[in-house]
Design a protein around this motif. Structure first.
Motif, PDB file in Angstrom:
ATOM      1  N   VAL A 274      28.898  46.828  -7.497  1.00  0.00           N
ATOM      2  CA  VAL A 274      28.234  45.780  -8.268  1.00  0.00           C
ATOM      3  C   VAL A 274      28.251  44.470  -7.489  1.00  0.00           C
ATOM      4  N   LEU A 275      29.394  44.125  -6.919  1.00  0.00           N
ATOM      5  CA  LEU A 275      29.537  42.849  -6.224  1.00  0.00           C
ATOM      6  C   LEU A 275      28.729  42.804  -4.937  1.00  0.00           C
ATOM      7  N   ARG A 276      28.405  43.965  -4.393  1.00  0.00           N
ATOM      8  CA  ARG A 276      27.609  43.993  -3.155  1.00  0.00           C
ATOM      9  C   ARG A 276      26.127  43.736  -3.413  1.00  0.00           C
ATOM     10  N   ARG A 277      25.677  43.890  -4.629  1.00  0.00           N
ATOM     11  CA  ARG A 277      24.261  43.651  -4.918  1.00  0.00           C
ATOM     12  C   ARG A 277      23.920  42.187  -4.686  1.00  0.00           C
ATOM     13  N   ARG A 278      22.836  41.941  -3.959  1.00  0.00           N
ATOM     14  CA  ARG A 278      22.493  40.568  -3.561  1.00  0.00           C
ATOM     15  C   ARG A 278      22.338  39.619  -4.744  1.00  0.00           C
ATOM     16  N   PRO A 279      21.636  40.000  -5.822  1.00  0.00           N
ATOM     17  CA  PRO A 279      21.525  39.062  -6.945  1.00  0.00           C
ATOM     18  C   PRO A 279      22.880  38.702  -7.551  1.00  0.00           C
ATOM     19  N   VAL A 280      23.773  39.688  -7.648  1.00  0.00           N
ATOM     20  CA  VAL A 280      25.096  39.430  -8.221  1.00  0.00           C
ATOM     21  C   VAL A 280      25.891  38.504  -7.304  1.00  0.00           C
TER      22      VAL A 280
END
Length: 489
Positions: A274-280
């Motif tokens: 989850v934390l690797r997703r660019r928007p997050v």
């Protein structure tokens, strides 16, 4: 304890009111979540005002630990709080946190020795990560249409704390010393326990597996704690001191180890995917940076207000604490009113545009404050402008997180935002004192700050805001919880 449902989001029923309209029950629910959340900010103001009384009562030179103990315990526990909220429901964890918080403050208020005060503050630190759960709980217990406005109101209510807490702190400490402030915090936290117990429904569980990664939590929490401690002490120890470098090295090493531990864990405490997703990653970073400025700069401005005005030696304004509290009413009203106003129109506007406008106005306000802060009129005008932007920032940061994570990921997103605010806050505060000390004169062991130091503090806030603004331009369109959360599982 009730076993976890195979479909964790269905452990409890959705809110009874789903038409998206405010009613008395939802208003009471919002108060029940906002009171304990903003009590953390009030506790910081009361604790800062009580510090001198603690030092004089116990004749200690280690009074910095009065506030530092609570901060370090809170930082260490935040990863565990996030996971426990997803495993067992946020209400249960919030009740445990508020109970321990009230107990810790009461113990510190009764303490007859400084070490026992620190024990009490350490226990009270269990309450510190409350905000990591309360903002996530909003998404669980409010109708999807009200998630964004409720989150905005929760964030902007910090302006109310800024209005009343300085007056309350002065009255309590002047009348009863530090014990008065701590007894108030104990009673207010006990009230928070009652509000959560009576008004907040149990939230769904968002963790499919019941396992717990204790090692990962200790490594992450310990690493962040070491970084916060090292940065916090670096100014007094010296940045080249072995102790400072040692704590920073331990913190960085722990965070590196954490990524390897989580990759091999069958029950990771944080979902790194989850934390690797660019928007997050973008939303958490800009939210942490901008809120750090909004929360940290007013506290640093108090130094300017309260330090004496001695031509050629000290460029402070020489106000009393009471006068500063009266003057600060203006910009705290602006912050609260701005947040309340924007919460009414979130359904019709793109939050990213309002967010960028708020960060830009905050940067412009602190840029002007760096040039104009030499009297009451200048400080009021520049601070009101900066807090016009800060009001948008504190109300919309939770909305950014809501727009980039799913309902099951909300606890992780809100918790990570809290951790980043703590880390960035320590770094910005250390940088501000570095500027102050670079433009200071030491007389009889006391550092008096010159005008250039105060100017650079404000410009530091403007610079961090500009970095947040540039990164904010890359945030993709946000998802609307009214549409996403209303979909069937």
């Amino acid at each position: 304890m009730t076993p976890t449902s195979p479909s964790p989001s269905l452990d409890t029923a959705p809110p009874a009111t789903t038409d998206g309209r405010w009613n008395l029950r939802l208003v009471a629910l919002l108060i029940a979540l906002a009171w304990p959340t903003q009590l953390l900010a009030a506790g910081g103001i009361l604790g800062a005002n009580a510090t001198a009384s603690v030092a004089q009562t116990f004749h200690t030179t280690q009074v910095a630990w009065f506030g530092l103990t609570l901060t370090l315990v809170s930082t260490l526990l935040t990863p565990f709080v996030i996971k426990l909220g997803d495993l067992y429901g946020k209400k249960r964890v919030m009740l445990a946190m508020t109970a321990l918080g009230a107990l810790g403050e009461a113990l510190a208020a009764c303490a007859g020795s400084f070490w026992l005060v620190l024990v009490g503050r350490a226990v009270a630190g269990f309450y510190g990560p409350f905000g990591a759960l309360s903002f996530a709980a909003v998404r669980d217990v409010f109708p999807p249409r009200l998630v964004k406005p409720a989150s905005a109101i929760m964030g902007s209510s910090v302006g109310l704390v800024g209005l009343g807490a300085p007056f309350l702190a002065g009255w309590l400490v002047d009348s009863w010393g530090f014990r008065g402030a701590l007894w108030f915090l104990a009673a207010a936290t006990a009230l928070a326990f009652a509000l959560v117990a009576l008004l907040v429904p149990e939230t769904p569980r968002h963790a499919l597996r019941s396992g717990f990664d204790w090692l990962g939590g200790l490594v992450l929490g310990g690493g962040l704690t070491a970084l916060v401690y090292g940065v916090g002490q670096g100014q007094s120890w010296g940045w080249a001191d072995g102790r400072t470098l040692g704590w920073l090295a331990v913190g960085v090493a722990a965070l590196i180890i954490f990524f390897f531990v989580e990759r091999s864990s069958s029950h990771p405490i944080l979902d790194l995917n989850v934390l690797r997703r660019r928007p997050v990653a973008l939303a958490l970073t800009v939210g942490g940076l901008a809120q750090t400025v909004a929360f940290t700069m007013p506290g640093l401005a108090i130094l300017l207000a309260l330090y004496p005005h001695i031509p050629g030696l000290s460029a402070g304004l020489g106000w009393t604490a009471q006068h500063n509290a009266v003057v600060s009413v203006s910009w705290n009203v602006v912050m609260f009113a701005t947040g309340m106003l924007v919460s009414r129109f979130l359904g019709h506007l793109d939050p990213r545009r309002i967010w960028c406008a708020g960060v830009g106005v905050m940067a412009f306000g602190y840029t002007l404050a760096g040039f104009f802060h030499s009297n009451e009129t200048q400080l009021i005008l520049t601070s009101c402008l900066a807090n016009l932007g800060a009001g948008l920032v504190v109300s919309l940061a939770p909305v950014l997180v809501v727009g980039v994570v799913s309902r099951d990921e909300q606890g992780l997103g809100s918790g990570m935002l809290n951790m980043l605010i703590s880390l960035f806050g320590a770094i910005v505060t250390a940088g501000a004192y570095a500027f102050l000390n670079a433009h200071s004169t030491v007389l009889d062991g006391t550092a008096f700050y010159q005008d250039a130091g105060y100017a650079w503090v404000f410009w530091l806030g403007a610079l961090v805001s500009l970095v947040a603004l540039v990164l904010s331009l890359f945030i993709p369109p946000l998802r609307d919880p009214e549409k996403v959360d209303a979909l069937p599982a």
